[in-house]
Design an enzyme around this catalytic site. Structure first.
Site, PDB file in Angstrom:
ATOM      1  N   LYS A  22       0.835  -1.208   0.000  1.00 58.07           N
ATOM      2  CA  LYS A  22       0.000   0.000   0.000  1.00 58.07           C
ATOM      3  C   LYS A  22       0.866   1.252   0.000  1.00 58.07           C
ATOM      4  CE  LYS A  22      -1.591   1.543   4.030  1.00 58.07           C
ATOM      5  NZ  LYS A  22      -1.190   2.911   4.409  1.00 58.07           N
ATOM      6  N   ASN A  23       1.892   1.277   0.862  1.00 59.49           N
ATOM      7  CA  ASN A  23       2.691   2.493   1.038  1.00 59.49           C
ATOM      8  C   ASN A  23       3.696   2.734  -0.080  1.00 59.49           C
ATOM      9  OD1 ASN A  23       1.216   3.027   3.250  1.00 59.49           O
ATOM     10  ND2 ASN A  23       2.760   2.387   4.732  1.00 59.49           N
ATOM     11  N   ARG A  93      -4.845  10.657   4.533  1.00 59.27           N
ATOM     12  CA  ARG A  93      -3.824  11.703   4.598  1.00 59.27           C
ATOM     13  C   ARG A  93      -2.863  11.630   3.417  1.00 59.27           C
ATOM     14  NH1 ARG A  93      -2.561  13.493   8.967  1.00 59.27           N
ATOM     15  NH2 ARG A  93      -0.472  13.908   8.282  1.00 59.27           N
ATOM     16  N   CYS A 117      -4.622  12.295  13.135  1.00 57.67           N
ATOM     17  CA  CYS A 117      -5.343  11.017  13.060  1.00 57.67           C
ATOM     18  C   CYS A 117      -5.149  10.281  14.370  1.00 57.67           C
ATOM     19  CB  CYS A 117      -4.901  10.203  11.853  1.00 57.67           C
ATOM     20  SG  CYS A 117      -3.399   9.277  12.106  1.00 57.67           S
ATOM     21  N   ARG A 122       0.519  14.445  13.338  1.00 56.04           N
ATOM     22  CA  ARG A 122       1.064  14.226  11.981  1.00 56.04           C
ATOM     23  C   ARG A 122       1.070  15.479  11.104  1.00 56.04           C
ATOM     24  NH1 ARG A 122      -1.058   8.538   9.743  1.00 56.04           N
ATOM     25  NH2 ARG A 122       0.861   8.697   8.536  1.00 56.04           N
ATOM     26  N   ASP A 309       5.032   0.452  12.057  1.00 57.47           N
ATOM     27  CA  ASP A 309       3.827  -0.206  11.539  1.00 57.47           C
ATOM     28  C   ASP A 309       3.740  -1.672  11.945  1.00 57.47           C
ATOM     29  OD1 ASP A 309       3.741   1.632   8.362  1.00 57.47           O
ATOM     30  OD2 ASP A 309       3.242   2.198  10.417  1.00 57.47           O
ATOM     31  N   ILE A 331       8.105   7.004  16.945  1.00 59.68           N
ATOM     32  CA  ILE A 331       7.702   7.724  15.721  1.00 59.68           C
ATOM     33  C   ILE A 331       6.416   8.526  15.921  1.00 59.68           C
ATOM     34  CG2 ILE A 331       7.201   7.490  13.252  1.00 59.68           C
ATOM     35  CD1 ILE A 331      10.007   6.586  13.877  1.00 59.68           C
ATOM     36  N   ARG A 401      -8.483  -0.692   4.788  1.00 60.02           N
ATOM     37  CA  ARG A 401      -7.688   0.367   4.158  1.00 60.02           C
ATOM     38  C   ARG A 401      -6.343  -0.144   3.677  1.00 60.02           C
ATOM     39  NH1 ARG A 401      -7.371   5.865   7.265  1.00 60.02           N
ATOM     40  NH2 ARG A 401      -6.100   6.151   5.367  1.00 60.02           N
TER      41      ARG A 401
END
Ligand code: EPZ
Length: 432
Positions: A22-23, A93, A117, A122, A309, A331, A401
Site C-alpha cells: 500500500k505504502n 492523509r 489522526c 502528523r 507499523d 515515531i 484500508r
C-alpha cells in the site's frame, strides 16, 4: 459497519500470499501525475486507500483503466483541476502526495491540509518548508494548502530534513524531478517504498541517485514519459503474517514477499522465539520454536530499524511470550490505542508515556473490541486468532484500508474468522 467474528485457538497452517505494498502504490499512483503519457502499474493491492487514491486521480482529470484488478493503466493527459478536496483528504492523509507532482508539472496545487489522526497530530510542515526551498510560494487558505511556483517551474535546492519523513521524502522527490537544476535531499527516509518510487520515476526518465540511502540527488529534467512498473510486496503484511503463524502456534509458508525489506523484523522475531526459514527469495516458512516465545524489548525507528507499523502486532505477540518486555514507540505520539483493547482480552500491559511494559504469557479470552487504526486492527485480529472463545472486532473498515482480503487469506490457512456486513449482501463485504 462491518465487523469480524473470530473463534480463536486454531493454529494457522498452509500457504498465504502477500499483496503489493500500500505504502508504495500510493506514491507511485501519485507519480503518474508527472506525465501526460500512460503509466502501467502492476501488483497494486485491492485495498480501500488505493481506491481513494484512484478516485483522487480521476477527480483531477486522469483516466484510470484496470484491465485486471491489480493492474492500473493511468493517463494524466487532461488534468483539469489541481485540487485535492477535503472530502478525500480527510479519509486518507496520503492524498498530500498529490502536492509534489502537481506543483512540479503544473506549477500549482491546492490540497486540503490533513488533520491529525488516531496515532498522532502528523503535521506536514517539513513537506511545505521543502517546497518553499524549491521556490514555491505556500499559503494556508481556509484549511487548504495552496502552493504555486511563481516562475512556473520549481528550482533545485539543498533540502535537509530535520526529522526523517517518509511521505515528505516522496513528495520532495516528485517535486524535484521536473525542477530546474539539482536537488539534494539529506536525512532522507530510507524505506523500501522510496526506492520503489524512485525506480518507477527513473523508468519515466527521471535522474535520481541514492534512493534508499539518507542522501538523495535529483537532476531535474524537462519532461517525463510513460512506463511500466510492478509494485513491491507489502513488508508490513509479511510481518503481520509471521506473527500470525507464531501466535497461533501454526506453520505458514508466506509467499510473494521480499524478506530483504524486513530484516529488522525477522531478526527481532527470530530472537523472540520464532523460527523463520527462507525457502527461496520470495518465500518464508514460519513457525514458533519449540522452546516457546520469549519476551524481548523493542524500539520503533525509521527504516532499516524496527518499523512502527509492526509495533501493535509485536505487542500482541509479546502478550504470549514468557517474561517482561518493553515496547518503545518513537515515531508517533499516540500509537498504543490497541493496548487497552488487548487488556480487555486479559493481557497484562502498562503504559507510561511512549513505553508499554508487557508481562506474559497471559491467556487471552475473546471479547468485543474496537479497532482504532489500521495496524491496531491487525493486532486485534492476531489477538482474536489466539484467544480462547469468540472475539468481535468492530470498525474493521480500518483494516480494509491496508490489508487485501484478510478474511479470505486467513480462512484459507485454517482461521475461523468471518466478516459480518450490515449491508447483508452476504458475508464477505470487501473481499476478493
Ligand atoms: C508513512 O507515514 C506511512 N504512510 C505510515 O504508515 C508509517 O507509519 C510512517 O511513514 C512511518 O514509517 C505512508 O507511507 C502512506 P512520517 P508518514 O512523515 O509519511 C513527523 C500505515 O500504517 N512529521 O515519516 O505520514 C510525524 O508526525 C501508515 O500504513 C513532522 O513532524 O510518516 C511523525 O511523528 C501509518 N512533520 C514522524 O515525523 C512533517 O512534515 C514520521 O512521520 C512530517 C512528519
Amino acid at each position: 459497519m462491518d465487523k469480524f467474528l473470530i473463534q480463536g485457538g486454531k493454529p494457522l497452517k498452509g500457504r498465504i500470499e502477500v499483496s503489493g505494498a500500500k505504502n508504495s502504490a500510493l506514491p507511485c499512483l501519485a507519480a503518474t501525475l508527472l506525465t501526460p503519457e500512460t503509466v502501467t502499474l502492476h501488483n497494486v493491492p485491492y485495498v480501500k486507500d488505493l481506491i481513494t487514491q484512484r478516485r483522487l486521480l480521476e477527480d483531477l482529470g486522469a483516466t484510470v483503466l484496470t484491465p485486471e484488478l491489480r493492474t492500473h493503466k493511468i493517463t494524466a493527459k487532461n488534468i483539469e483541476t489541481f485540487e485535492a478536496s477535503y472530502d478525500l483528504v480527510k479519509t486518507m492523509r496520503a492524498s498530500v502526495l498529490a502536492l509534489g507532482p502537481l506543483l512540479s508539472r503544473f506549477g500549482k496545487a491546492k490540497v486540503s491540509l490533513p488533520g491529525g489522526c488516531a496515532i498522532g497530530t502528523r503535521p506536514i510542515d517539513l513537506h511545505l518548508r521543502a517546497f518553499e526551498q524549491l521556490g514555491a510560494e505556500v499559503s494556508l487558505e481556509s484549511g487548504d494548502v495552496v502552493a504555486t511556483a511563481p516562475k512556473g517551474r520549481l528550482k533545485g535546492a539543498e533540502i535537509d530534513f530535520g526529522k526523517v519523513t517518509v511521505t515528505g521524502t516522496e513528495n520532495v522527490i516528485m517535486a524535484a524531478v521536473l525542477a530546474a537544476g539539482k536537488t539534494m535531499i539529506r536525512n532522507a527516509a530510507k524505506e523500501p517504498e522510496i526506492e520503489d518510487l524512485a525506480g518507477l520515476l527513473v523508468k519515466m526518465g527521471a535522474k535520481i541517485a541514492g534512493a534508499g540511502t539518507d542522501t538523495i540527488e535529483i537532476d531535474g529534467v524537462e519532461e517525463l514519459g510513460g512506463a511500466e512498473h510492478s509494485i513491491i510486496p507489502d513488508r508490513i503484511e509479511t510481518g503481520t503474517f509471521i506473527v500470525a503463524a507464531a501466535i497461533t502456534d501454526g506453520e505458514l509458508e508466506i509467499a510473494k514477499c521480499e524478506p530483504r525489506h524486513i530484516e529488522a523484523v525477522i531478526d527481532q522475531l527470530s530472537r523472540a522465539g520464532v523460527d523463520i526459514e527462507t525457502i527461496d527469495k520470495s518465500t518464508l516458512r514460519v513457525r514458533r520454536r519449540a522452546s516457546g516465545l520469549k519476551a524481548l524489548d523493542v524500539t520503533t525507528e525509521p527504516h532499516p530499524l524496527f518499523p512502527t507499523d509492526m509495533q501493535a502486532q509485536y505487542m500482541t505477540l509479546m502478550t504470549q511470550a514468557a517474561g517482561r518486555s518493553t515496547v518503545t514507540e518513537t515515531i508517533f505520539e499516540n500509537r498504543f490505542m490497541h493496548a487497552s483493547e488487548l487488556i480487555r482480552m486479559g493481557a497484562d500491559i502498562t503504559i507510561t508515556g511512549n513505553q508499554a511494559v508487557v508481562n506474559g504469557p497471559k491467556k487471552l479470552t475473546g471479547a468485543r473490541v474496537n479497532a482504532s487504526d489500521l495496524r491496531a486492527s491487525a493486532s486485534l485480529v492476531l489477538a482474536g486468532l489466539c484467544a480462547e472463545g469468540e472475539t468481535i472486532i468492530d470498525r474493521v473498515y480500518h483494516i480494509d484500508r491496508g490489508y487485501e482480503s484478510i478474511v479470505r487469506k486467513f480462512r484459507a490457512v485454517g482461521a475461523d474468522i468471518e466478516r459480518r456486513s450490515e449491508q447483508l449482501d452476504g458475508e464477505d463485504g470487501f473481499e476478493v
